[in-house]
Design a protein around this motif. Structure first.
Motif, PDB file in Angstrom:
ATOM      1  N   ILE A 148       5.342  13.531 -13.548  1.00  0.00           N
ATOM      2  CA  ILE A 148       5.058  12.624 -14.664  1.00  0.00           C
ATOM      3  C   ILE A 148       4.050  11.539 -14.290  1.00  0.00           C
ATOM      4  O   ILE A 148       3.351  11.002 -15.147  1.00  0.00           O
ATOM      5  N   LEU A 149       3.918  11.215 -13.013  1.00  0.00           N
ATOM      6  CA  LEU A 149       2.950  10.214 -12.581  1.00  0.00           C
ATOM      7  C   LEU A 149       1.554  10.792 -12.402  1.00  0.00           C
ATOM      8  O   LEU A 149       0.628  10.063 -12.045  1.00  0.00           O
ATOM      9  N   GLU A 150       1.400  12.099 -12.617  1.00  0.00           N
ATOM     10  CA  GLU A 150       0.132  12.787 -12.387  1.00  0.00           C
ATOM     11  C   GLU A 150      -0.386  12.490 -10.978  1.00  0.00           C
ATOM     12  O   GLU A 150      -1.474  11.939 -10.797  1.00  0.00           O
ATOM     13  N   PRO A 151       0.389  12.872  -9.951  1.00  0.00           N
ATOM     14  CA  PRO A 151      -0.005  12.550  -8.573  1.00  0.00           C
ATOM     15  C   PRO A 151      -1.238  13.332  -8.143  1.00  0.00           C
ATOM     16  O   PRO A 151      -1.614  14.341  -8.760  1.00  0.00           O
ATOM     17  N   LYS A 152      -1.854  12.873  -7.064  1.00  0.00           N
ATOM     18  CA  LYS A 152      -3.000  13.581  -6.498  1.00  0.00           C
ATOM     19  C   LYS A 152      -2.561  14.711  -5.569  1.00  0.00           C
ATOM     20  O   LYS A 152      -3.283  15.690  -5.407  1.00  0.00           O
ATOM     21  N   LEU A 153      -1.392  14.540  -4.942  1.00  0.00           N
ATOM     22  CA  LEU A 153      -0.834  15.578  -4.073  1.00  0.00           C
ATOM     23  C   LEU A 153       0.624  15.777  -4.437  1.00  0.00           C
ATOM     24  O   LEU A 153       1.393  14.819  -4.503  1.00  0.00           O
ATOM     25  N   GLU A 168       0.830  -1.212   0.000  1.00  0.00           N
ATOM     26  CA  GLU A 168       0.000   0.000   0.000  1.00  0.00           C
ATOM     27  C   GLU A 168       0.865   1.263   0.000  1.00  0.00           C
ATOM     28  O   GLU A 168       0.516   2.262  -0.634  1.00  0.00           O
ATOM     29  N   ARG A 169       1.986   1.220   0.685  1.00  0.00           N
ATOM     30  CA  ARG A 169       2.909   2.353   0.668  1.00  0.00           C
ATOM     31  C   ARG A 169       3.472   2.569  -0.739  1.00  0.00           C
ATOM     32  O   ARG A 169       3.667   3.706  -1.174  1.00  0.00           O
ATOM     33  N   GLN A 170       3.742   1.478  -1.438  1.00  0.00           N
ATOM     34  CA  GLN A 170       4.256   1.592  -2.805  1.00  0.00           C
ATOM     35  C   GLN A 170       3.224   2.272  -3.699  1.00  0.00           C
ATOM     36  O   GLN A 170       3.567   3.134  -4.523  1.00  0.00           O
ATOM     37  N   ARG A 171       1.947   1.912  -3.534  1.00  0.00           N
ATOM     38  CA  ARG A 171       0.898   2.557  -4.331  1.00  0.00           C
ATOM     39  C   ARG A 171       0.734   4.013  -3.929  1.00  0.00           C
ATOM     40  O   ARG A 171       0.415   4.870  -4.763  1.00  0.00           O
ATOM     41  N   LEU A 172       0.962   4.313  -2.644  1.00  0.00           N
ATOM     42  CA  LEU A 172       0.844   5.692  -2.171  1.00  0.00           C
ATOM     43  C   LEU A 172       1.856   6.600  -2.855  1.00  0.00           C
ATOM     44  O   LEU A 172       1.562   7.767  -3.146  1.00  0.00           O
ATOM     45  N   ARG A 173       3.052   6.076  -3.129  1.00  0.00           N
ATOM     46  CA  ARG A 173       4.101   6.884  -3.769  1.00  0.00           C
ATOM     47  C   ARG A 173       3.659   7.422  -5.127  1.00  0.00           C
ATOM     48  O   ARG A 173       4.109   8.482  -5.550  1.00  0.00           O
ATOM     49  N   ARG A 174       2.788   6.694  -5.788  1.00  0.00           N
ATOM     50  CA  ARG A 174       2.313   7.150  -7.089  1.00  0.00           C
ATOM     51  C   ARG A 174       1.410   8.383  -6.940  1.00  0.00           C
ATOM     52  O   ARG A 174       1.412   9.271  -7.794  1.00  0.00           O
ATOM     53  N   ASP A 175       0.657   8.436  -5.852  1.00  0.00           N
ATOM     54  CA  ASP A 175      -0.303   9.531  -5.649  1.00  0.00           C
ATOM     55  C   ASP A 175       0.306  10.724  -4.929  1.00  0.00           C
ATOM     56  O   ASP A 175      -0.255  11.820  -4.978  1.00  0.00           O
ATOM     57  N   LEU A 176       1.416  10.529  -4.248  1.00  0.00           N
ATOM     58  CA  LEU A 176       1.993  11.572  -3.407  1.00  0.00           C
ATOM     59  C   LEU A 176       3.462  11.737  -3.767  1.00  0.00           C
ATOM     60  O   LEU A 176       4.278  10.862  -3.494  1.00  0.00           O
ATOM     61  N   GLN A 177       3.800  12.856  -4.389  1.00  0.00           N
ATOM     62  CA  GLN A 177       5.162  13.111  -4.849  1.00  0.00           C
ATOM     63  C   GLN A 177       5.700  14.396  -4.224  1.00  0.00           C
ATOM     64  O   GLN A 177       4.938  15.278  -3.816  1.00  0.00           O
ATOM     65  N   ILE A 178       7.024  14.492  -4.150  1.00  0.00           N
ATOM     66  CA  ILE A 178       7.671  15.652  -3.553  1.00  0.00           C
ATOM     67  C   ILE A 178       8.746  16.191  -4.492  1.00  0.00           C
ATOM     68  O   ILE A 178       9.445  15.412  -5.164  1.00  0.00           O
ATOM     69  N   ILE A 179       8.854  17.511  -4.547  1.00  0.00           N
ATOM     70  CA  ILE A 179       9.947  18.186  -5.243  1.00  0.00           C
ATOM     71  C   ILE A 179      10.863  18.748  -4.175  1.00  0.00           C
ATOM     72  O   ILE A 179      10.444  19.580  -3.362  1.00  0.00           O
ATOM     73  N   PHE A 180      12.117  18.306  -4.152  1.00  0.00           N
ATOM     74  CA  PHE A 180      13.027  18.674  -3.075  1.00  0.00           C
ATOM     75  C   PHE A 180      13.623  20.060  -3.293  1.00  0.00           C
ATOM     76  O   PHE A 180      13.703  20.565  -4.416  1.00  0.00           O
ATOM     77  N   GLN A 181      14.075  20.654  -2.183  1.00  0.00           N
ATOM     78  CA  GLN A 181      14.593  22.013  -2.215  1.00  0.00           C
ATOM     79  C   GLN A 181      15.881  22.125  -3.022  1.00  0.00           C
ATOM     80  O   GLN A 181      16.081  23.097  -3.736  1.00  0.00           O
ATOM     81  N   ASN A 182      16.764  21.130  -2.909  1.00  0.00           N
ATOM     82  CA  ASN A 182      18.035  21.148  -3.636  1.00  0.00           C
ATOM     83  C   ASN A 182      17.943  20.169  -4.797  1.00  0.00           C
ATOM     84  O   ASN A 182      18.124  18.967  -4.620  1.00  0.00           O
ATOM     85  N   PRO A 183      17.650  20.646  -6.004  1.00  0.00           N
ATOM     86  CA  PRO A 183      17.405  19.710  -7.112  1.00  0.00           C
ATOM     87  C   PRO A 183      18.624  18.891  -7.481  1.00  0.00           C
ATOM     88  O   PRO A 183      18.506  17.705  -7.786  1.00  0.00           O
TER      89      PRO A 183
END
Length: 326
Positions: A171-176, A86-101
């Motif tokens: 690219i995954l079109e996340p929900k959050l 379930e955590r693996q599926r959550l990663r698809r819906d919830l993505q983060i852009i980090f401060q230091n690219p």
């Protein structure tokens, strides 16, 4: 009103740090009891000075740092109680852009492969050519030239690396989408392009945004509500137009006073009203209201009592003893 996609309840995060070369380890309270909710098609801005806990809050929400206490609910379910699948599926819906690219990009991978990598993990039904085409199309929407696709991160500018990191998260079109200073390294023209794209995705696809930034002008342009943090504590939460028109907390007022105005007759006076000094250390925060050491409206009560998190009407909340009178 729709149910929130993300609900954070009394979230606390602390780190074990060493105070001096020979001193004992101590606890640094980075986030101290944060509550927030984010709904589909909503952008919640999180603002505050450096060291106030914004990035730690973002990492705790996406389960990248351990929580001391509190809950993070996604779709009504506690993230801590999810199974590995379930955590693996959550990663698809919830993505983060980090401060230091640059630090978040694999230096051994080319741009095209970096952007397409989430598809190879979460969309194995797609053929390799389809993944590559999707990566190139999104890169083009973010202003990256196609000839950059075969380059490595060290061959790009800081702004280009930032756009690659944004593309990888989107690219995954996340929900959050959690954006930790996602546009800080971009040129103004590209910054406006990315903000417009995020706003369009928010309205068209129901994308929810947790947008962390020092740029209060960008927050005003993109966000629907704003949460103000200071030393890991919530100072104020309000709809964006109300917050900018009439901030209730003295710290929020000071933050908005820090926005430069291109008028030499006005700007010096605004700078003179800025809170003096640096924020206190999170290793030893002040008693009572943590802002009292820099607050121009401080009274004895502020030094001894922690202010309650009060509803102030019109969807606003504030933690200040004197917000009704200042």
């Amino acid at each position: 009103m729709s149910e929130p996609l993300l609900l954070v309840e009394n979230l606390k995060v602390r780190y074990r740090v060493r105070r001096g070369a020979w001193a004992r380890r101590a606890w640094l309270q980075a986030v101290a009891g944060v509550h927030l909710a984010v709904r589909a098609r909503e952008a919640l801005g999180v603002v505050g000075e450096s060291g106030c806990g914004k990035s730690t809050l973002a990492r705790a929400i996406v389960d990248l740092v351990p929580r001391q206490s509190g809950r993070v609910l996604w779709g009504g379910r506690d993230v801590a109680a999810l199974t590995p699948a379930e955590r693996q599926r959550l990663r698809r819906d919830l993505q983060i852009i980090f401060q230091n690219p640059l630090a978040s990009l694999d230096p051994r991978m080319q741009v095209e492969d970096i952007i397409a990598e989430p598809l190879s993990v979460h969309r194995r039904d797609l053929a390799l050519r389809a993944r590559q085409r999707a990566a190139l199309d999104l890169a083009a929407r973010l202003g990256l030239a196609e000839d950059l696709a075969q380059r490595y991160p060290h061959e790009l500018s800081g702004g280009q690396c930032q756009r690659v990191a944004i593309a990888r998260a989107m690219i995954l079109e996340p929900k959050l989408l959690v954006c930790d200073e996602a546009v800080s390294a971009l040129d103004v023209s590209i910054q406006a392009q990315i903000i417009a794209l995020l706003g369009a995705l928010k309205e068209e696809h129901g994308l929810a945004l947790l947008f962390i930034s020092h740029n209060l002008s960008v927050v005003r342009e993109l966000c629907d509500r704003v949460l103000v943090l200071y030393l890991g504590r919530m100072m104020e939460l309000a709809p964006v137009q109300l917050l900018y028109a009439r901030p209730l907390h003295p710290y929020t007022q000071a933050l908005l006073e820090s926005i430069p105005i291109p008028d030499p007759q006005i700007q010096p006076g605004r700078l003179a009203r800025a809170p003096p000094g640096e924020p206190p250390s999170a290793l030893a925060p002040p008693a009572g209201c943590v802002f009292h050491t820099r607050c121009p409206h401080v009274i004895a009560r502020c030094r001894r009592e922690v202010p309650a998190w009060e509803a102030a009407g019109e969807g606003r909340h504030v933690a200040c003893h004197r917000w009704r009178e200042i």
